[in-house]
Design a protein around this motif. Structure first.
Motif, PDB file in Angstrom:
ATOM      1  N   ALA A 269       9.469  -3.998  41.984  1.00 56.50           N
ATOM      2  CA  ALA A 269       8.071  -3.563  42.078  1.00 56.50           C
ATOM      3  C   ALA A 269       7.235  -4.598  42.825  1.00 56.50           C
ATOM      4  N   ALA A 270       7.484  -5.874  42.538  1.00 49.33           N
ATOM      5  CA  ALA A 270       6.736  -6.938  43.216  1.00 49.33           C
ATOM      6  C   ALA A 270       6.995  -6.914  44.719  1.00 49.33           C
ATOM      7  N   ILE A 271       8.234  -6.635  45.102  1.00 54.23           N
ATOM      8  CA  ILE A 271       8.568  -6.551  46.529  1.00 54.23           C
ATOM      9  C   ILE A 271       7.782  -5.426  47.193  1.00 54.23           C
ATOM     10  N   ARG A 272       7.681  -4.278  46.506  1.00 53.30           N
ATOM     11  CA  ARG A 272       6.955  -3.155  47.096  1.00 53.30           C
ATOM     12  C   ARG A 272       5.462  -3.444  47.182  1.00 53.30           C
ATOM     13  N   TYR A 273       4.902  -4.095  46.168  1.00 48.73           N
ATOM     14  CA  TYR A 273       3.482  -4.463  46.243  1.00 48.73           C
ATOM     15  C   TYR A 273       3.242  -5.428  47.404  1.00 48.73           C
ATOM     16  N   LEU A 274       4.162  -6.361  47.589  1.00 46.38           N
ATOM     17  CA  LEU A 274       4.040  -7.297  48.707  1.00 46.38           C
ATOM     18  C   LEU A 274       4.153  -6.560  50.041  1.00 46.38           C
TER      19      LEU A 274
END
Length: 238
Positions: free
Chosen positions: A104-109
């Motif tokens: 999820a953090a990768i997608r937000y980034l």
């Protein structure tokens, strides 16, 4: 959020690939929603890596609002994916939840990167349509390299008459410096984490730096190629 294990890191490529396909599918579906045609779908190369693309040029026959929404469709899809992953992490065991939350953090980034208008990603095209400046990046850098002279008088004149070009070009240069720095740190951290179980071996440290510097060299080569092309006269879109 715990750092994923080495085995988990190998899941990143298929995860990113799947998200890229969903991102581009969102652009394509948005184009079809507004009654226009998707000219082509394919695989290209941008700077240092491959990417999927959807040719949305038929949207030039649509209104400005529709073009902006098509540009934002991909980042919106990424936000939905990231949100679903974040919610799923609340229902999963800790070890698996950490991995899902990392995704999820990768997608937000990715959303932040896509919406940043200083590279030719979705945010840039949305900004071009918002300002009705289809060649904003090329115009700004062409003016900065070929016409602007960094004197106080020129700066004052530019701030009045070429404000958009000045802010965009300088903002882009600062962003590129930041991006190059973060690229080096991120690559080093990733490969150091990937090989952390073998860090006792004498060659691991030098190997990580060789990989990091090689990727940085490719990144800088792509950057310089991009900037050199921007010095060419802009082709107006009518």
């Amino acid at each position: 959020m715990a750092v994923p294990t080495n085995a988990s890191l190998w899941l990143l490529p298929p995860f990113v690939l799947t998200c890229m396909i969903l991102h581009e599918a969102a652009h394509a579906l948005a184009v079809k929603h507004f009654g226009r045609e998707v000219i082509a779908i394919g695989l290209g190369w941008f700077w240092v890596g491959p990417f999927f693309f959807v040719d949305t040029s038929d949207m030039w026959l649509a209104g400005r609002r529709e073009r902006i929404l098509v540009s934002l469709a991909g980042p919106i899809a990424d936000l939905v994916i990231a949100g679903l992953l974040a919610l799923a992490s609340l229902l999963l065991p800790p070890q698996l939840a950490s991995l899902v939350l990392f995704g999820a953090a990768i997608r937000y980034l990715t959303v932040l990167l896509c919406l940043t208008p200083f590279l030719e990603y979705d945010g840039y095209y949305a900004l071009c349509d918002l300002l009705n400046r289809p060649n904003l990046r090329r115009d700004a850098f062409s003016w900065l390299f070929d016409e602007f002279r960094p004197t106080l008088v020129a700066l004052a004149t530019a701030a009045t008459h070429r404000r958009t070009e000045l802010f965009y070009a300088l903002g882009s240069l600062l962003y590129l410096v930041f991006l190059v720095t973060m690229n080096a740190f991120a690559n080093h951290a990733f490969f150091a984490s990937l090989f952390r179980e073998d860090r006792q071996a004498w060659f691991v440290g030098p190997l990580v730096w060789v990989i990091t510097l090689s990727l940085l060299a490719f990144f800088l080569a792509g950057l310089m190629s991009d900037l050199s092309q921007l010095r060419r006269p802009a082709r107006r879109a009518y």
